[in-house]
Design a protein around this motif. Structure first.
Motif, short mmCIF file in Angstrom:
data_model
loop_
_atom_site.label_atom_id
_atom_site.label_comp_id
_atom_site.label_asym_id
_atom_site.label_seq_id
_atom_site.Cartn_x
_atom_site.Cartn_y
_atom_site.Cartn_z
N THR A 149 0.84 -1.21 -0.21
CA THR A 149 -0.61 0.01 -0.08
C THR A 149 0.54 1.17 -0.06
O THR A 149 1.92 1.32 0.62
N ILE A 150 0.31 2.07 -1.16
CA ILE A 150 1.49 3.67 -0.81
C ILE A 150 0.14 4.62 0.28
O ILE A 150 -0.52 4.74 0.69
N PRO A 151 1.41 4.60 1.25
CA PRO A 151 1.26 5.01 2.26
C PRO A 151 0.68 6.56 2.74
O PRO A 151 0.14 7.15 1.57
N LYS A 152 -0.72 6.83 3.08
CA LYS A 152 -0.97 7.99 3.66
C LYS A 152 -0.72 9.16 3.25
O LYS A 152 1.07 8.98 4.43
N GLY A 153 -0.48 10.25 2.25
CA GLY A 153 0.36 11.18 2.69
C GLY A 153 1.23 10.99 1.54
O GLY A 153 2.23 12.26 1.46
N THR A 154 1.46 10.03 0.64
CA THR A 154 2.81 10.19 0.11
C THR A 154 2.25 9.97 -1.26
O THR A 154 1.17 9.27 -1.92
N LEU A 155 2.57 11.02 -2.63
CA LEU A 155 2.26 11.19 -3.69
C LEU A 155 3.12 9.84 -4.47
O LEU A 155 4.30 9.57 -4.33
N PHE A 156 2.89 9.27 -5.45
CA PHE A 156 3.55 8.38 -6.38
C PHE A 156 2.70 8.48 -8.42
O PHE A 156 2.24 8.92 -8.36
N PRO A 157 4.00 7.52 -8.81
CA PRO A 157 4.11 8.04 -10.81
C PRO A 157 2.95 7.06 -10.93
O PRO A 157 3.20 5.54 -10.87
#
Lengths: 366, 366
Positions: free
Chosen positions: A203-211
């Motif tokens: 899971t991409i953590p809350k508050g973290t953007l990703f491409p």
């Protein structure tokens, strides 16, 4: 039931058969569907043609599909068709809008079936469905990756109150062979291939953007569909190849706000060929500059409590795009307008419960 | 130089030989060091004995080591020795303090050499060093994991201004075989083993907490050492098995504040045996309740700009622990006191440049 019978039975009734559409932008080669036939044939396909409507896309026998070209988009959306990119694969998001299913899987036509390290064909769709049907863990990091996978769990120190997780809105799959690099990296590393199979979903953590890459992507339309707008790219626009990125940044801000999860990792597809880096550089040029302003914008974007639906969140974000990015380039004012038009068009084709859509897609209240 | 010569030369001068100490709490079996001999023998070991000082720990021939028991800790720290846990492996943090090297690797004595999927012994220390010597990416997520690894890079959409990354302060390694589960999970899944080798190193994003396990952990003492306090556990304390967790939460808040990175993933070690879940439950019981308050506390902890060293950050955090967690249980007031004592002891043994430490470790200004 013997295990081979069980496997056969499972193959005969694929997961979410009646709840998932596969959305594909223009299919330029017939091999693509032939290769995916064992996995895709049970599902309904929505093909969105990005080029000349007069050209015919040939779909091999046996597939259940609907095909939309520019004329169809114009006819269905009328003046609101302006929000759909022209001559660019970003037009695929029209397929998200026109679908009536709960789940969408979208894939590019240069993505083929990859093999896992044991040499077995990877059923990408099945893994995406597993990702979407199990919760995400955006509020705390689990060092053994997805705790809901077989053979894994939450590690010591993971708060028990967070072990229910959050509903998963997005499953972002990866690519073996040609990695998804930008033009400068393609130019510098023309021979780099991704051969590392990382056996993880996280899971991409809350508050973290990703491409977010649109090559191999699944999502829950009910949970996040209206945020999956691929922007204005291609013909007549000063930018390309940022369609999926734009959707990803908007989506992540909104999933974070609504307490939903985004997963990345498995499944892999085999990305067969690198696009031309010189052409890509021309498309990306402005985006490379602009993203330096876009990332801080999205990192600090905050949505009000009243924004309790994806639509409301998205319209609020459009307002902030106009207010804060309009000064970066006039393009963002146009994009903000299109974001509003997109939501209008979405609601036109997906009227709230209690209303019905007419044959040409115009919503009419009961 | 032929490549085999180069490899031989590299084997003869292991990475960071004079800059890294290996810290081990009590060694209960000789097999442990024998198994690690090819990898550990070139390095200096610091063994911190957690039990009866009269018992002798036998270290096999050929290792360069120093050993501290409780009497040594009392002698060196005087009244400040109260901050070091008694009869608990949390006492290992004394080794971090007494080391004079830039890097620390700490490992438990039930952790053996693991094999990679090709069957080759994993040199855990070498991978930790690679992790620490290459930057982290805490400000934006890279979907192809560590972009600094061979064969990987930043993907399309990763802002170019962030590609320098941040200095890496912590490298958190994982465990094959027995996973690091809490007592309830151990009780429920007594047979679960971790057999999934995930070939990835990744940065834990800024703003995200994680459960840091001390079994297989390396860090840069210069960058983050004073935050690696393993708290008050074991004999005379109402809690155990939260030593590394506490250090991890404090560390992550401070690395985030100071712009440093924390990596997790490779290398794996082979965790040979599960500790007794009934004993563990007794140790963890309070922690399981308390962590529900601790996580929100650390998630919302904010450090002032003036806190520009690890020590200042840590003392500020101690203040917040007392103010906000003292009401959860009186234990946290005692812990806050110990956090302050720990920093005093750290500065005693690690005087600022321009001061010298006396033989018994008391700092004296030049």
């Amino acid at each position: 039931m013997a295990s081979s019978d069980a496997a056969a039975a499972q193959a005969a009734t694929p997961l979410l058969k009646d709840e998932l559409d596969i959305v594909i932008p223009t299919i330029r080669n017939l091999d693509f569907l032939e290769m995916w036939r064992p996995f895709f044939q049970p599902y309904h396909l929505i093909i969105v043609q990005d080029g000349d409507p007069k050209k015919t896309i040939r779909v091999p026998e046996g597939f259940d599909y609907e095909l939309y070209n520019r004329d169809d988009i114009n006819r269905i959306l009328g003046p609101r068709a302006s929000c759909i990119s022209f001559k660019d694969s970003a037009c695929r998001c029209f397929g998200y809008m026109v679908s009536k299913k709960k789940y969408i899987y979208t894939i590019d036509d240069d993505c083929f079936v990859a093999k896992d390290p044991s040499g077995k064909d990877i059923n990408a769709l099945e893994q995406h469905i597993k990702n979407l049907l199990s919760p995400s863990t955006p509020f705390f990091f689990n060092t053994l990756y997805d705790p809901y996978r077989d053979g894994a769990d939450f590690v010591r120190g993971y708060p028990f109150s967070l072990r229910e997780g959050a509903p998963t809105a997005v499953s972002h799959g990866l690519w073996l062979n040609i990695p998804d690099y930008d033009a400068p990296t393609q130019l510098v590393k023309p021979l780099e291939r991704n051969s590392r199979y990382v056996d993880a979903v996280m899971t991409i953590p809350k508050g973290t953007l990703f491409p977010m890459c649109g090559m191999n992507l699944a999502f829950d339309r009910d949970l996040i569909g209206p945020a999956m707008y691929f922007g204005l790219m291609g013909d007549g626009q000063p930018i390309g190849r940022y369609d999926d990125m734009w959707a990803g940044w908007c989506t992540k801000v909104i999933t974070d706000h609504l307490g939903l999860g985004v997963k990345t990792g498995l499944p892999y597809i085999w990305h067969s060929k690198a696009s031309n880096p010189f052409v890509n550089l021309k498309k990306e040029y402005n985006g490379i500059f602009w993203q330096e302003e876009l990332i801080p914008f999205f990192q600090s974007a905050s949505l009000p409590k009243e924004a309790d639906t994806v639509q409301k969140c998205y319209l609020e974000l459009a307002k902030q795009v106009r207010a804060k990015l309009g000064k970066v380039d006039g393009y963002f004012n146009k994009l903000a307008d299109s974001m509003v038009t997109w939501i209008e068009a979405w609601d036109q084709l997906n009227p709230p419960k209690g209303a019905v859509a007419t044959a040409n897609g115009t919503a009419k209240s009961k």
